[in-house]
Scaffold this active site. Structure first.
Site, PDB file in Angstrom:
ATOM      1  N   GLU A 164     -69.986  28.148 -65.627  1.00 30.16           N
ATOM      2  CA  GLU A 164     -70.304  28.022 -64.200  1.00 30.16           C
ATOM      3  C   GLU A 164     -71.496  27.090 -64.057  1.00 30.16           C
ATOM      4  O   GLU A 164     -72.457  27.192 -64.811  1.00 30.16           O
ATOM      5  CB  GLU A 164     -70.638  29.408 -63.622  1.00 30.16           C
ATOM      6  CG  GLU A 164     -71.109  29.373 -62.176  1.00 30.16           C
ATOM      7  CD  GLU A 164     -71.471  30.757 -61.621  1.00 30.16           C
ATOM      8  OE1 GLU A 164     -70.867  31.765 -62.040  1.00 30.16           O
ATOM      9  OE2 GLU A 164     -72.386  30.822 -60.775  1.00 30.16           O
ATOM     10  N   GLU A 169     -78.240  26.228 -54.618  1.00 34.48           N
ATOM     11  CA  GLU A 169     -78.157  27.664 -54.381  1.00 34.48           C
ATOM     12  C   GLU A 169     -79.533  28.237 -54.078  1.00 34.48           C
ATOM     13  O   GLU A 169     -80.542  27.817 -54.640  1.00 34.48           O
ATOM     14  CB  GLU A 169     -77.593  28.371 -55.627  1.00 34.48           C
ATOM     15  CG  GLU A 169     -77.447  29.870 -55.447  1.00 34.48           C
ATOM     16  CD  GLU A 169     -76.791  30.545 -56.637  1.00 34.48           C
ATOM     17  OE1 GLU A 169     -76.956  30.065 -57.772  1.00 34.48           O
ATOM     18  OE2 GLU A 169     -76.119  31.563 -56.424  1.00 34.48           O
TER      19      GLU A 169
END
Ligand SMILES: *[C@@H]1O[C@H](CO)[C@@H](O)[C@H](O)[C@H]1NC(C)=O
Ligand SMILES: *[C@@H]1O[C@H](CO)[C@@H](O)[C@H](O)[C@H]1NC(C)=O
Length: 343
Positions: A164, A169
């Site tokens: 990932e 974020e």
């Protein structure tokens, strides 16, 4: 019913594990004097043939943006208080649309809810998968606000086997962006000299182990790299190069986007120190990262924004925040384009 479709099951499984990683963290006319200078001059010349070794593979932009992304509408694998919308509902409710060439992904900012109820939001993922490339995302605005947890990221199959990559974020009204990788064992930042990036290392171990899913991560040192301050500066570009030498991420504010990016002939060789650098020295990149779907989503509360709600200085409870539509006026992605290049 869609719930019993094997494809749905596999998708739900993949995505649920995919999100698990987010659990715990959270010029001039002068003659060039040497080759390096010459290259950077050339990279800035958008009319010169062969200025960039990278060729455009996919351009996600404008009216056909949504044609090659799927809308995920299963339960949020990270336990956010959201109802992810299918494409028809998302477009009918005006939560996903294209305006002035900009793609907008919104959270419902018009419905009053009961405390504890879920709010409509969007999570989309590319139909195509990638196992390397140069990815350039130009955001005019990104979501922010108390309870809001947006991400621009990518994920491979059978998490964390396929890895990932979290490019953009954060949560609430934080001003700084976080860059994170999640993998199986055998991947870390190794002896990375922090000076090879412009960010702070948060954690050097990329592998998930037991309940430790922090991943290897950097926190951008620039207080306009995320949320409201990012938007006030008209957003910017996040570019990441994923190849066998590693994964490098650059962030450019709107007023500092290299000309070669704007002219669609990108050449990272001239971009300087990356914001985050995950070299292959202590991580076999091809082994740990493959077949990624690109994902953009906004969730609310859940595994990351829930436990951090009070400490971020947000008032009341996260559930109370979700009930009030006025909290989501700024929970919008305005995406100018996402481009994928390969060499
Ligand atoms: C860009 O490159 C082209 C072809 O190499 C050349 O003709 C042109 O003068 C260059 N433009 C600038 C602004 O350097
Ligand atoms: C589109 O342009 C109008 C008029 O300038 C502006 O009000 C609106 O915010 C723009 N929409 C987006 C998504 O940028």
């Amino acid at each position: 019913m869609i719930m019993f479709s094997p494809l749905f099951f596999v998708l739900a499984l993949l995505t649920s594990t995919g999100f698990a990683g987010k659990l715990n963290h959270r010029g001039s006319g002068l003659r060039p004097k040497h080759l390096r200078h010459a290259r950077s001059i050339q990279a800035r010349n958008n009319t010169g043939p062969g200025a960039s070794p990278y060729k455009l593979q996919d351009m996600y932009q404008g009216e056909d943006f949504f044609n090659r992304w799927d809308f995920f509408n299963g339960p949020d694998p990270t336990h956010g208080l959201v109802n992810f919308q299918n494409k028809d509902d998302a477009q009918r409710k005006k939560l996903a649309y294209v305006e002035n060439g900009t793609t907008v992904l919104a959270v419902d900012d018009f419905t009053q809810l009961q405390v504890g109820a879920k709010r409509d939001s969007i999570r989309i993922q590319t139909q195509k998968t990638y196992s390397r490339g140069l990815f350039i995302a130009d955001f005019d605005k990104m979501p922010h606000g108390c309870s809001v947890w947006p991400a621009w990221w990518s994920v491979g199959p059978n998490w964390p086997a396929g890895g990932e990559i979290d490019i953009l974020e954060g949560v609430h009204e934080g001003p700084t962006n976080q860059y994170t990788l999640h993998t199986t064992s055998g991947c870390s930042l190794g002896n990375l000299n922090e000076k090879s990036t412009s960010s702070h290392i948060l954690n050097a171990e990329c592998a998930s182990s037991g309940t430790d899913n922090r991943g290897c991560a950097f926190s951008d040192s620039n207080p306009q790299s995320y949320g409201h301050p990012f938007n006030v500066a008209y957003g910017g570009v996040f570019a990441h190069l994923w190849d066998n030498t590693g994964i490098k991420v650059w962030r450019f504010s709107r007023d500092a986007i290299p000309q070669d990016i704007t002219s669609k002939q990108p050449n990272p060789a001239g971009w300087g120190t990356p914001a985050a650098n995950f070299p292959s020295d202590s991580c076999n990149i091809a082994e740990h990262f493959f077949e990624h779907q690109l994902v953009i989503d906004t969730t609310l509360c859940g595994d990351f924004a829930g436990p951090t709600f009070a400490s971020a200085g947000c008032p009341g409870t996260c559930e109370q925040a979700v009930a009030n539509p006025q909290n989501y006026v700024f929970a919008k992605w305005n995406i100018n384009y996402i481009a994928v290049y390969d060499n």
